[in-house]
Design an enzyme around this catalytic site. Structure first.
Site, PDB file in Angstrom:
ATOM      1  N   LYS A 186       0.155   3.740  -2.654  1.00 41.06           N
ATOM      2  CA  LYS A 186      -0.684   4.889  -2.591  1.00 41.06           C
ATOM      3  C   LYS A 186      -0.205   6.424  -2.547  1.00 41.06           C
ATOM      4  O   LYS A 186      -0.910   7.187  -2.885  1.00 41.06           O
ATOM      5  CB  LYS A 186      -1.561   4.648  -1.396  1.00 41.06           C
ATOM      6  CG  LYS A 186      -2.693   3.532  -1.758  1.00 41.06           C
ATOM      7  CD  LYS A 186      -3.310   3.182  -0.489  1.00 41.06           C
ATOM      8  CE  LYS A 186      -4.535   2.154  -0.583  1.00 41.06           C
ATOM      9  NZ  LYS A 186      -4.112   0.715  -0.230  1.00 41.06           N
TER      10      LYS A 186
ATOM     11  N   SER B 113      -6.030   3.881   4.162  1.00 44.24           N
ATOM     12  CA  SER B 113      -5.496   3.159   2.969  1.00 44.24           C
ATOM     13  C   SER B 113      -6.769   2.530   2.145  1.00 44.24           C
ATOM     14  O   SER B 113      -6.636   1.380   2.023  1.00 44.24           O
ATOM     15  CB  SER B 113      -4.492   2.021   3.382  1.00 44.24           C
ATOM     16  OG  SER B 113      -3.980   1.487   2.729  1.00 44.24           O
TER      17      SER B 113
ATOM     18  N   SER C 162       0.686  -1.229  -0.003  1.00 47.08           N
ATOM     19  CA  SER C 162       0.206  -0.130   0.051  1.00 47.08           C
ATOM     20  C   SER C 162       0.685   1.239   0.021  1.00 47.08           C
ATOM     21  O   SER C 162       0.477   2.522  -0.234  1.00 47.08           O
ATOM     22  CB  SER C 162      -0.888  -0.192   1.336  1.00 47.08           C
ATOM     23  OG  SER C 162      -2.061  -0.675   1.053  1.00 47.08           O
TER      24      SER C 162
END
Length: 374
Positions: A64, A116, A61
């Site tokens: 991102k 997230s 993640s």
């Protein structure tokens, strides 16, 4: 900021690709559990410590970061985004968007970076590029052309596993360095908690990056996990004029990722400082020639170490006490026409004293003396 780097520095930057490297002695280096890691000075870009920093890894993640900064810089945060059915069905962490729900782009970026939300990532991708695959192309072009990194390839906006979705600790540190220069991005990743009032979910979002609470000076950025990547973490922190970025990849546990990051930040703040040179600052060589910096420049130097600054071959060269070059930057000569008239005339008089006298009837020296004394 782009610097002219000597061959010695270039070789130095490359040696951390397969093992640990550092600006300080080996006995002072942090011992990490993460498979790959890096610590850089966010202002100078200097690599302070690296472990397998150029090794190809899965980011999870922390991907991102790219999606968020791309949405901020290339989108309009006031846009209203209509959420697709596909976005609501994305696996993993979500902010529970509903099909046909209308959400501001800024809100989606907040849900992406604070909580997230994978669904927020897909909604952003579809809004800016119609599909995840088309958005991935934008991501790859962006990091190459705008950030200048070349060892990453992204196939989606959220970091869910794909064997062709990879990066390096070095690339992620440079992406983070670029992103935190944007105040909107920096504010969002530093948000500890946020009220979320969506159609499908009303709650208080708490930032998943625990060091925002647990480490003095941390300002963001993002954590991540999928099975194939292990625990990943990108962190920015500021103390006493020093701003650092740490990235750890494939830690065995989230606790290991946080411990490794704490070790890196302690090491950086404890052993290094940042010196600033302003644009237009002038320097003089041994022959009296003057030079100036074209742009604001930051230099990372070891603490408790004596450095020397010299002008060599039209460049500013800073060396550590052992003679190692720690910084090199090309300078621009200060042209004579930029000097005030009085200084130029005085230079002319000095030159005139070295040659045969002017003919008395020319009267040039009398004119010069008059100009100098005005």
């Amino acid at each position: 900021m782009k610097h002219k780097i000597s061959i010695m520095l270039l070789l130095f930057l490359m040696i951390f690709s397969s093992h640990s490297s550092s600006l300080a002695s080996s006995e002072d280096q942090p011992n990490l559990m993460s498979e790959a890691a890096i610590l850089i000075d966010a202002n100078s870009g200097k690599v302070i410590f690296g472990k397998n920093a150029k090794r190809q890894m899965y980011p999870a993640s922390i991907t991102k970061m790219v999606t968020g900064i791309l949405a901020i810089e290339e989108g309009d945060l006031t846009d209203i985004v209509r959420v697709s059915k596909e976005a609501t069905k994305v696996d993993g962490t979500r902010v529970y968007l509903l099909e046909e729900e209308e959400v501001k782009l800024k809100r989606l970026v907040q849900g992406l970076l604070v909580n997230s939300g994978n669904d927020a990532g897909t909604a952003i991708a579809e809004h800016l590029a119609d599909s995840e695959s088309a958005f991935a192309t934008k991501m790859n072009n962006f990091v190459k052309e705008e950030v200048g990194v070349t060892d990453s390839n992204f196939t989606n906006p959220h970091g869910l596993y794909d064997e062709n979705h990879y990066t390096t600790a070095y690339d992620m540190a440079k992406i983070a360095q670029y992103a935190i220069e944007n105040e909107s991005f920096k504010k969002i990743v530093g948000t500890k908690e946020l009220e979320w009032n969506g159609e499908g979910w009303e709650t208080t979002l708490y930032n998943h990056h625990r060091l925002l609470w647990d480490y003095e000076g941390v300002t963001g950025i993002k954590n991540g996990y999928v099975l194939q990547s292990g625990f990943t973490l990108a962190t920015s922190a500021e103390r006493e004029g020093v701003e650092l970025i740490a990235v750890t990849l494939n830690a065995p546990s989230s606790q290991d990722a946080y411990r490794d990051t704490t070790k890196l930040l302690d090491y950086g703040f404890g052993n290094f400082s940042t010196e600033e040179f302003s644009a237009g600052q002038t320097f003089e060589d041994n022959e009296g020639n003057q030079y100036q910096l074209e742009s604001q420049t930051y230099v990372t130097v070891p603490k408790n170490s004596t450095t020397t600054t010299n002008i060599f071959d039209d460049a500013l060269v800073i060396r550590n006490e052992d003679g190692t070059v720690i910084f090199e930057e090309e300078l621009s000569p200060v042209n004579d026409f930029e000097k005030p008239l009085k200084e130029r005339v005085e230079d002319f008089v000095a030159l005139d004293d070295k040659v045969e006298p002017w003919p008395p009837n020319l009267g040039i020296r009398n004119w010069i003396n008059q100009e100098v004394n005005k």
